[in-house]
Write a protein that holds these residues in place. Structure first.
Motif, PDB file in Angstrom:
ATOM      1  N   THR A  25      32.614  63.460   3.499  1.00 33.76           N
ATOM      2  CA  THR A  25      33.812  62.943   4.152  1.00 33.76           C
ATOM      3  C   THR A  25      33.421  62.260   5.464  1.00 33.76           C
ATOM      4  O   THR A  25      33.173  61.086   5.503  1.00 33.76           O
ATOM      5  N   VAL A  26      33.300  63.005   6.518  1.00 31.46           N
ATOM      6  CA  VAL A  26      32.992  62.391   7.799  1.00 31.46           C
ATOM      7  C   VAL A  26      31.512  62.561   8.120  1.00 31.46           C
ATOM      8  O   VAL A  26      30.904  63.579   7.779  1.00 31.46           O
ATOM      9  N   MET A  27      30.945  61.560   8.741  1.00 34.70           N
ATOM     10  CA  MET A  27      29.569  61.599   9.220  1.00 34.70           C
ATOM     11  C   MET A  27      29.579  61.315  10.715  1.00 34.70           C
ATOM     12  O   MET A  27      30.355  60.459  11.173  1.00 34.70           O
ATOM     13  N   ARG A  28      28.752  62.019  11.450  1.00 33.26           N
ATOM     14  CA  ARG A  28      28.735  61.860  12.896  1.00 33.26           C
ATOM     15  C   ARG A  28      27.310  61.879  13.433  1.00 33.26           C
ATOM     16  O   ARG A  28      26.400  62.433  12.810  1.00 33.26           O
ATOM     17  N   TRP A  29      27.153  61.317  14.596  1.00 35.31           N
ATOM     18  CA  TRP A  29      25.939  61.456  15.398  1.00 35.31           C
ATOM     19  C   TRP A  29      26.313  62.149  16.699  1.00 35.31           C
ATOM     20  O   TRP A  29      27.303  61.772  17.342  1.00 35.31           O
ATOM     21  N   TYR A  30      25.518  63.136  17.059  1.00 38.38           N
ATOM     22  CA  TYR A  30      25.652  63.831  18.326  1.00 38.38           C
ATOM     23  C   TYR A  30      24.336  63.678  19.076  1.00 38.38           C
ATOM     24  O   TYR A  30      23.309  63.329  18.498  1.00 38.38           O
ATOM     25  N   ARG A  31      24.384  63.994  20.356  1.00 34.19           N
ATOM     26  CA  ARG A  31      23.139  64.043  21.115  1.00 34.19           C
ATOM     27  C   ARG A  31      23.206  65.182  22.127  1.00 34.19           C
ATOM     28  O   ARG A  31      24.277  65.582  22.554  1.00 34.19           O
ATOM     29  N   PRO A  55      17.827  54.943  30.460  1.00 35.16           N
ATOM     30  CA  PRO A  55      17.090  56.215  30.575  1.00 35.16           C
ATOM     31  C   PRO A  55      17.985  57.426  30.336  1.00 35.16           C
ATOM     32  O   PRO A  55      17.527  58.433  29.788  1.00 35.16           O
ATOM     33  N   GLU A  56      19.249  57.319  30.729  1.00 31.84           N
ATOM     34  CA  GLU A  56      20.158  58.451  30.541  1.00 31.84           C
ATOM     35  C   GLU A  56      20.569  58.666  29.093  1.00 31.84           C
ATOM     36  O   GLU A  56      21.271  59.626  28.779  1.00 31.84           O
ATOM     37  N   ASP A  57      20.157  57.791  28.225  1.00 32.69           N
ATOM     38  CA  ASP A  57      20.381  58.001  26.790  1.00 32.69           C
ATOM     39  C   ASP A  57      19.328  58.926  26.182  1.00 32.69           C
ATOM     40  O   ASP A  57      19.399  59.258  24.995  1.00 32.69           O
ATOM     41  N   THR A  58      18.374  59.328  26.988  1.00 30.62           N
ATOM     42  CA  THR A  58      17.339  60.241  26.523  1.00 30.62           C
ATOM     43  C   THR A  58      17.960  61.556  26.079  1.00 30.62           C
ATOM     44  O   THR A  58      18.692  62.197  26.835  1.00 30.62           O
ATOM     45  N   ALA A  59      17.699  61.917  24.838  1.00 30.25           N
ATOM     46  CA  ALA A  59      18.286  63.134  24.269  1.00 30.25           C
ATOM     47  C   ALA A  59      17.715  63.347  22.878  1.00 30.25           C
ATOM     48  O   ALA A  59      17.047  62.462  22.327  1.00 30.25           O
ATOM     49  N   VAL A  60      17.992  64.518  22.349  1.00 21.69           N
ATOM     50  CA  VAL A  60      17.754  64.739  20.926  1.00 21.69           C
ATOM     51  C   VAL A  60      19.030  64.334  20.202  1.00 21.69           C
ATOM     52  O   VAL A  60      20.124  64.790  20.554  1.00 21.69           O
ATOM     53  N   TYR A  61      18.888  63.476  19.222  1.00 19.43           N
ATOM     54  CA  TYR A  61      20.027  62.976  18.466  1.00 19.43           C
ATOM     55  C   TYR A  61      20.099  63.695  17.125  1.00 19.43           C
ATOM     56  O   TYR A  61      19.108  63.767  16.400  1.00 19.43           O
ATOM     57  N   TYR A  62      21.288  64.205  16.827  1.00 19.69           N
ATOM     58  CA  TYR A  62      21.502  64.973  15.606  1.00 19.69           C
ATOM     59  C   TYR A  62      22.512  64.264  14.715  1.00 19.69           C
ATOM     60  O   TYR A  62      23.536  63.779  15.193  1.00 19.69           O
ATOM     61  N   CYS A  63      22.255  64.267  13.438  1.00 18.82           N
ATOM     62  CA  CYS A  63      23.282  63.801  12.522  1.00 18.82           C
ATOM     63  C   CYS A  63      24.027  65.014  11.958  1.00 18.82           C
ATOM     64  O   CYS A  63      23.495  66.133  11.902  1.00 18.82           O
ATOM     65  N   TYR A  64      25.223  64.763  11.588  1.00 19.91           N
ATOM     66  CA  TYR A  64      26.116  65.801  11.073  1.00 19.91           C
ATOM     67  C   TYR A  64      26.910  65.194   9.924  1.00 19.91           C
ATOM     68  O   TYR A  64      27.299  64.017   9.975  1.00 19.91           O
ATOM     69  N   ALA A  65      27.141  65.985   8.906  1.00 19.63           N
ATOM     70  CA  ALA A  65      27.926  65.495   7.775  1.00 19.63           C
ATOM     71  C   ALA A  65      28.766  66.617   7.196  1.00 19.63           C
ATOM     72  O   ALA A  65      28.304  67.764   7.095  1.00 19.63           O
ATOM     73  N   VAL A  72      37.616  72.461  -2.837  1.00 18.12           N
ATOM     74  CA  VAL A  72      37.029  73.283  -1.779  1.00 18.12           C
ATOM     75  C   VAL A  72      36.871  72.437  -0.523  1.00 18.12           C
ATOM     76  O   VAL A  72      36.442  71.278  -0.587  1.00 18.12           O
ATOM     77  N   SER A  73      37.232  73.023   0.615  1.00 20.17           N
ATOM     78  CA  SER A  73      37.089  72.291   1.875  1.00 20.17           C
ATOM     79  C   SER A  73      35.633  71.931   2.132  1.00 20.17           C
ATOM     80  O   SER A  73      34.732  72.681   1.757  1.00 20.17           O
ATOM     81  N   PRO A  74      35.399  70.802   2.781  1.00 21.50           N
ATOM     82  CA  PRO A  74      34.019  70.398   3.077  1.00 21.50           C
ATOM     83  C   PRO A  74      33.305  71.392   3.994  1.00 21.50           C
ATOM     84  O   PRO A  74      33.937  72.098   4.783  1.00 21.50           O
ATOM     85  N   THR A  75      32.003  71.425   3.870  1.00 28.25           N
ATOM     86  CA  THR A  75      31.147  72.257   4.716  1.00 28.25           C
ATOM     87  C   THR A  75      30.315  71.350   5.614  1.00 28.25           C
ATOM     88  O   THR A  75      29.785  70.338   5.153  1.00 28.25           O
ATOM     89  N   GLY A  76      30.190  71.725   6.867  1.00 27.70           N
ATOM     90  CA  GLY A  76      29.428  70.923   7.812  1.00 27.70           C
ATOM     91  C   GLY A  76      27.953  71.276   7.817  1.00 27.70           C
ATOM     92  O   GLY A  76      27.595  72.455   7.753  1.00 27.70           O
ATOM     93  N   TYR A  77      27.099  70.268   7.879  1.00 27.75           N
ATOM     94  CA  TYR A  77      25.658  70.454   7.936  1.00 27.75           C
ATOM     95  C   TYR A  77      25.086  69.611   9.072  1.00 27.75           C
ATOM     96  O   TYR A  77      25.610  68.534   9.395  1.00 27.75           O
ATOM     97  N   TRP A  78      24.001  70.127   9.642  1.00 28.88           N
ATOM     98  CA  TRP A  78      23.326  69.447  10.744  1.00 28.88           C
ATOM     99  C   TRP A  78      21.908  69.062  10.343  1.00 28.88           C
ATOM    100  O   TRP A  78      21.246  69.774   9.596  1.00 28.88           O
ATOM    101  N   GLY A  79      21.458  67.956  10.889  1.00 25.19           N
ATOM    102  CA  GLY A  79      20.053  67.611  10.782  1.00 25.19           C
ATOM    103  C   GLY A  79      19.261  68.352  11.838  1.00 25.19           C
ATOM    104  O   GLY A  79      19.812  69.052  12.694  1.00 25.19           O
ATOM    105  N   GLN A  80      17.940  68.199  11.787  1.00 28.47           N
ATOM    106  CA  GLN A  80      17.075  68.939  12.697  1.00 28.47           C
ATOM    107  C   GLN A  80      16.936  68.251  14.051  1.00 28.47           C
ATOM    108  O   GLN A  80      16.436  68.847  15.005  1.00 28.47           O
ATOM    109  N   GLY A  81      17.378  67.022  14.139  1.00 29.08           N
ATOM    110  CA  GLY A  81      17.328  66.280  15.387  1.00 29.08           C
ATOM    111  C   GLY A  81      16.118  65.376  15.487  1.00 29.08           C
ATOM    112  O   GLY A  81      15.055  65.666  14.927  1.00 29.08           O
TER     113      GLY A  81
END
Length: 124
Positions: free
Chosen positions: A35-41, A90-100, A108-117
């Protein structure tokens, strides 16, 4: 079980560009749809924050700090999501994670999963 694997991080000079990818995979039948895909940092000493999100239909949303500098996209057929980042600071420095959010069964409702970054470092 579903796995998300990011790729594409690295060191980039201010003003540079970087493209991140995230592949979702799993055992046969484990992914009916995403369903939804996201990027976090998450920067050192800070909380994880949302960078961008995209629905299955392609509707996007961006953090104010990243608007105009990032583009999120996805390939539903390949269960992939991407993040194109431009004019990096420089302030964009971070670990970026994907999420789906993965739906295995239609009732069945969707389940959220994270990448390792993946590390993105904006050198100054």
């Amino acid at each position: 079980q579903v796995q998300l694997v990011e790729s594409g991080g690295g060191l980039v000079q201010p003003g540079g560009s970087l493209s991140l990818s995230c592949a979702a995979s799993g055992n046969p039948g484990s992914i009916r749809s995403i369903t939804v895909m996201r990027w976090y940092r998450q920067a050192p000493g800070k909380q994880r924050e949302l960078v961008a999100s995209i629905t299955r239909g392609g509707n996007t949303n961006y953090a104010d700090s990243m608007k105009g500098r990032v583009t999120i996209s996805r390939d539903n057929a390949k269960n992939m999501q991407y993040l194109q980042m431009n004019s990096l600071k420089p302030e964009d420095t971070a670990v970026y994670y994907c999420y789906a959010e993965v739906q295995r069964l239609s009732w069945v409702s969707p389940t959220g999963y994270w990448g390792q970054g993946t590390q993105v470092t904006g050198s100054s």
